[in-house]
Design a protein around this motif. Structure first.
Motif, mmCIF file in Angstrom:
data_model
loop_
_atom_site.group_PDB
_atom_site.id
_atom_site.type_symbol
_atom_site.label_atom_id
_atom_site.label_comp_id
_atom_site.label_asym_id
_atom_site.label_seq_id
_atom_site.Cartn_x
_atom_site.Cartn_y
_atom_site.Cartn_z
ATOM 1 N N VAL A 105 0.883 -1.391 0.101
ATOM 2 C CA VAL A 105 -0.004 0.092 0.090
ATOM 3 C C VAL A 105 1.119 1.340 0.123
ATOM 4 O O VAL A 105 0.676 2.169 -0.772
ATOM 5 C CB VAL A 105 -1.056 0.170 1.282
ATOM 6 C CG1 VAL A 105 -1.665 1.379 1.460
ATOM 7 C CG2 VAL A 105 -2.004 -1.062 1.175
ATOM 8 N N SER A 106 1.859 1.176 0.710
ATOM 9 C CA SER A 106 2.855 2.295 0.785
ATOM 10 C C SER A 106 3.352 2.649 -0.683
ATOM 11 O O SER A 106 3.520 3.944 -1.071
ATOM 12 C CB SER A 106 3.914 2.074 2.000
ATOM 13 O OG SER A 106 3.354 1.994 3.092
ATOM 14 N N ARG A 107 3.927 1.530 -1.098
ATOM 15 C CA ARG A 107 4.475 1.664 -2.567
ATOM 16 C C ARG A 107 3.415 2.305 -3.562
ATOM 17 O O ARG A 107 3.721 3.239 -4.377
ATOM 18 C CB ARG A 107 5.002 0.536 -3.089
ATOM 19 C CG ARG A 107 6.225 0.164 -3.008
ATOM 20 C CD ARG A 107 6.926 -0.987 -3.747
ATOM 21 N NE ARG A 107 6.137 -2.170 -3.726
ATOM 22 C CZ ARG A 107 6.548 -3.129 -2.928
ATOM 23 N NH1 ARG A 107 7.377 -3.012 -1.842
ATOM 24 N NH2 ARG A 107 5.778 -4.213 -2.925
ATOM 25 N N VAL A 108 2.157 1.863 -3.587
ATOM 26 C CA VAL A 108 1.236 2.456 -4.398
ATOM 27 C C VAL A 108 0.870 3.843 -4.022
ATOM 28 O O VAL A 108 0.740 4.887 -4.943
ATOM 29 C CB VAL A 108 -0.198 1.552 -4.057
ATOM 30 C CG1 VAL A 108 -1.481 2.479 -4.867
ATOM 31 C CG2 VAL A 108 0.052 0.358 -4.738
ATOM 32 N N ILE A 109 0.975 4.479 -2.800
ATOM 33 C CA ILE A 109 0.761 5.505 -2.243
ATOM 34 C C ILE A 109 1.967 6.592 -2.777
ATOM 35 O O ILE A 109 1.829 7.504 -3.246
ATOM 36 C CB ILE A 109 0.618 5.870 -0.878
ATOM 37 C CG1 ILE A 109 -0.777 5.073 -0.281
ATOM 38 C CG2 ILE A 109 0.715 7.202 -0.274
ATOM 39 C CD1 ILE A 109 -0.980 5.026 1.025
ATOM 40 N N SER A 110 3.299 5.985 -2.813
ATOM 41 C CA SER A 110 4.327 6.862 -3.088
ATOM 42 C C SER A 110 4.369 6.744 -4.654
ATOM 43 O O SER A 110 4.576 7.977 -5.082
ATOM 44 C CB SER A 110 5.619 5.711 -2.775
ATOM 45 O OG SER A 110 6.671 6.402 -3.256
ATOM 46 N N ASN A 111 3.933 5.955 -5.287
ATOM 47 C CA ASN A 111 3.682 6.112 -6.901
ATOM 48 C C ASN A 111 2.669 7.051 -6.985
ATOM 49 O O ASN A 111 2.778 7.802 -8.320
ATOM 50 C CB ASN A 111 3.316 4.814 -7.375
ATOM 51 C CG ASN A 111 4.566 3.864 -7.595
ATOM 52 O OD1 ASN A 111 5.620 4.041 -7.331
ATOM 53 N ND2 ASN A 111 4.148 2.399 -7.561
#
Length: 197
Positions: A105-111
């Motif tokens: 989820v953190s990676r998706v948010i970062s993207n």
């Protein structure tokens, strides 16, 4: 409008509407009725409604079908922006639903945040930022997020343990069914010829 012409025996033409042509006509009539319903509203109320819609966009809220239709008719540029935001919202929601860990989820948010930074001169940037923030907040407050494991490693372990549990349950179920069958056979033998056993 698509029509089918039939010539009768007495050389009179009967015009018959095809199902496809009828559907197209009904859609056109429905759109005309919707457009007419906005024309009865005074200019001040129409402007207030338009401002309300734009405020919802600025707050990152999804628009109703009626609001989208109003924009389509009265402000095509705002309609384009609203549809672009709606499409991005759906993609973000789908991406978040597919996540198997909070780390993912953190990676998706970062993207998403990276994409927003790249939209420096985009006229829809404000709407997109508000939508992304709203969707992220909503997802993080959801039960789906709370149930996610912290890391991908934990997520893989959870999948393995769930698979193992399912396998163990299927074995238990097979054994139970076999014991039921065996129990039924024993009962049949006892009731039919208990003396011969």
């Amino acid at each position: 409008m698509e029509q089918r012409i039939q010539i009768t025996a007495d050389n009179h033409a009967n015009i018959e509407e095809t199902p496809r042509g009828r559907a197209a006509r009904l859609i056109k009539e429905g759109i005309a009725n919707i457009e007419d319903s906005f024309m009865d509203v005074p200019e001040e109320e129409r402007e207030a409604f338009l401002q309300k819609i734009k405020m919802k966009l600025k707050m990152g809220k999804p628009l109703s079908a009626k609001e989208l239709n109003y924009l389509r008719i009265h402000d095509p540029e705002a309609y384009r922006s609203a549809m672009r935001v709606a499409y991005a919202r759906k993609n973000l929601q789908d991406s978040l639903k597919r996540c198997r860990s909070k780390e993912e989820v953190s990676r998706v948010i970062s993207n998403q945040l990276s994409n927003l930074r790249a939209m420096k001169n985009d006229p829809d940037r404000e709407y997109m930022m508000a939508m992304v923030q709203r969707e992220i907040d909503a997802f993080k407050k959801s039960g789906a997020y709370a149930r996610l494991p912290e890391t991908e490693k934990e997520a893989k372990g959870k999948v393995k343990s769930e698979t193992k549990s399912r396998y163990e349950f299927s074995i238990f179920l097979q054994l139970f069914q076999q014991s039921e069958t065996l129990s039924g056979q024993i009962d049949k033998i006892v009731t039919e010829g208990g003396a011969s056993v």
